[in-house]
Design a protein around this motif. Structure first.
Motif, short mmCIF file in Angstrom:
data_model
loop_
_atom_site.label_atom_id
_atom_site.label_comp_id
_atom_site.label_asym_id
_atom_site.label_seq_id
_atom_site.Cartn_x
_atom_site.Cartn_y
_atom_site.Cartn_z
N GLU A 125 0.88 -1.24 -0.09
CA GLU A 125 0.13 0.03 0.14
C GLU A 125 1.01 1.38 0.08
O GLU A 125 0.58 2.28 -0.83
CB GLU A 125 -1.12 0.02 1.16
N LEU A 126 1.68 1.14 0.87
CA LEU A 126 2.74 2.48 0.75
C LEU A 126 3.92 2.65 -0.24
O LEU A 126 3.64 3.57 -1.03
CB LEU A 126 3.45 2.64 2.37
N TYR A 127 4.43 1.60 -0.45
CA TYR A 127 5.53 1.77 -1.40
C TYR A 127 4.96 1.39 -2.80
O TYR A 127 5.26 2.12 -3.60
CB TYR A 127 6.79 0.89 -0.90
N LEU A 128 4.58 -0.01 -2.87
CA LEU A 128 4.18 -0.11 -4.32
C LEU A 128 2.88 0.59 -4.93
O LEU A 128 3.07 1.24 -6.07
CB LEU A 128 3.54 -1.56 -4.45
N LYS A 129 1.96 0.84 -4.05
CA LYS A 129 0.89 1.78 -4.58
C LYS A 129 1.01 3.00 -4.91
O LYS A 129 0.43 3.76 -5.71
CB LYS A 129 -0.62 1.02 -4.15
N LEU A 130 1.49 3.73 -3.66
CA LEU A 130 1.55 5.28 -3.33
C LEU A 130 2.41 5.83 -4.60
O LEU A 130 2.18 6.76 -5.00
CB LEU A 130 1.76 5.59 -2.05
N THR A 131 3.30 4.94 -5.05
CA THR A 131 4.32 5.32 -6.07
C THR A 131 3.93 5.24 -7.36
O THR A 131 4.36 5.48 -8.46
CB THR A 131 5.65 4.84 -6.06
N GLN A 132 2.65 4.27 -7.47
CA GLN A 132 2.16 4.12 -8.53
C GLN A 132 2.83 2.94 -9.53
O GLN A 132 2.73 2.91 -10.78
CB GLN A 132 1.74 5.19 -9.47
N THR A 133 3.73 2.44 -8.84
CA THR A 133 4.47 1.32 -9.53
C THR A 133 3.68 0.11 -9.95
O THR A 133 3.95 -0.51 -10.83
CB THR A 133 5.67 0.91 -8.34
N HIS A 134 2.76 -0.19 -9.23
CA HIS A 134 1.71 -1.36 -9.40
C HIS A 134 1.03 -1.00 -10.73
O HIS A 134 0.39 -2.00 -11.26
CB HIS A 134 0.74 -1.55 -8.35
N ARG A 135 1.12 0.27 -11.39
CA ARG A 135 0.55 0.37 -12.60
C ARG A 135 1.44 0.75 -13.82
O ARG A 135 1.02 0.88 -15.00
CB ARG A 135 -0.65 1.44 -12.62
N HIS A 136 2.62 1.01 -13.38
CA HIS A 136 3.68 1.60 -14.39
C HIS A 136 4.03 0.25 -15.48
O HIS A 136 4.28 -0.87 -14.95
CB HIS A 136 4.94 1.97 -13.68
N PRO A 137 4.22 0.45 -16.68
CA PRO A 137 4.56 -0.47 -17.83
C PRO A 137 5.85 -1.07 -17.80
O PRO A 137 6.11 -1.92 -18.05
CB PRO A 137 4.16 0.35 -19.06
N SER A 138 6.78 -0.07 -17.08
CA SER A 138 8.04 -0.56 -17.05
C SER A 138 8.91 0.14 -15.88
O SER A 138 9.54 1.11 -16.04
CB SER A 138 9.06 -0.14 -18.26
N PRO A 139 8.65 -0.34 -14.50
CA PRO A 139 9.08 0.37 -13.56
C PRO A 139 10.47 0.22 -13.40
O PRO A 139 11.09 -0.57 -13.61
CB PRO A 139 8.33 -0.36 -12.35
N ARG A 140 11.10 1.46 -12.77
CA ARG A 140 12.45 1.60 -12.29
C ARG A 140 12.56 2.22 -10.85
O ARG A 140 12.36 3.14 -10.48
CB ARG A 140 13.43 2.47 -13.24
N VAL A 141 12.74 1.07 -10.11
CA VAL A 141 12.64 1.55 -8.79
C VAL A 141 13.89 1.70 -8.03
O VAL A 141 14.90 0.93 -8.22
CB VAL A 141 11.99 0.51 -7.87
N LEU A 142 14.09 2.80 -7.32
CA LEU A 142 15.41 3.02 -6.41
C LEU A 142 14.82 2.94 -5.15
O LEU A 142 14.03 3.98 -4.69
CB LEU A 142 15.91 4.43 -6.73
#
Length: 228
Positions: free
Chosen positions: A42-59
């Motif tokens: 809920e905090l990290y994945l969804k609040l950053t919208q990573t759960h919807r991104h087509p090609s995420p790059r997470v730092l």
């Protein structure tokens, strides 16, 4: 160096049923007591919208027990999305400690996690790298204050060090400025702290900062890189 003892880490069952550990030096849990798996999703994945991104790059700042990575891995595998994940960890735990904290994963995600555990170094110094059909992971065992970060790379920033009360270095303005430079336009930073000085330093670094509802009475911080 003697193997790290598991009994120096207090084990906690968080409110969503997922486990976390209390760090023996910092005296803080690696994840929210409201729910370790919940916080990762809920905090990290969804609040950053990573759960919807087509090609995420997470730092990420603070690989910890790898729960945020596993939440991201599970989501991206489910969506069939290739992702890249760069994490900085100044206080790595042993392979035994990592293996002791399970979360609900699909067989495919569990296999990736097993592959990571198989190459986790006994004495982490050089970066760990793992790559597959699912994406790329790099864990840099560095002090984030001195670390070099890629410029304009990240679509999301997971800011998850121990609190500024016990681990003040990652919360310094210089680190937040580096994170701003590492973020691409539209990138979001999420973290559990709403401390006033920290939020002001985020804004000074260039982020648009907002306080958002968390769990129960807890609030979270969302910071956005508006770009040019």
């Amino acid at each position: 160096m003697a193997p790290e003892r598991s009994d120096i880490y207090q084990r906690l069952q968080t409110e969503d049923g997922s486990p976390t550990l209390v760090h023996p030096v910092f005296g803080e849990a690696y994840s929210s007591r409201h729910g370790a798996w919940m916080q990762a999703n809920e905090l990290y994945l969804k609040l950053t919208q990573t759960h919807r991104h087509p090609s995420p790059r997470v730092l990420e700042v603070g690989f910890g027990l790898g729960v945020n990575f596993r939440a991201t891995l599970e989501n991206c595998l489910r969506r069939g999305v290739f992702f890249e994940y760069l994490s900085y960890e100044g206080y790595p735990v042993s392979r035994m400690i990592l293996a002791s904290v399970g979360v609900p994963l699909s067989p495919a995600a569990e296999q990736v996690w097993m592959d990571l555990l198989a190459i986790w170094p006994a004495h982490p110094r050089a970066p760990l790298r793992l790559e597959g059909f699912w994406g790329r992971l790099e864990v840099r065992f560095e002090d984030v204050v001195a670390a070099t970060m890629p410029s304009g790379w990240a679509t999301a920033l997971y800011f998850d060090p121990f609190s500024p009360q016990v681990n003040p270095e990652p919360w310094q303005p210089g680190v937040l400025q580096k994170l701003f430079r590492a973020a691409g336009a539209g990138a979001r930073l999420a973290t559990y702290s709403v401390a006033g000085r920290f939020r002001r330093n985020l804004a000074a670094a260039g982020f648009a900062v907002s306080r958002v509802p968390g769990v129960g009475k807890k609030a979270w911080t969302l910071a956005e890189h508006a770009g040019e």
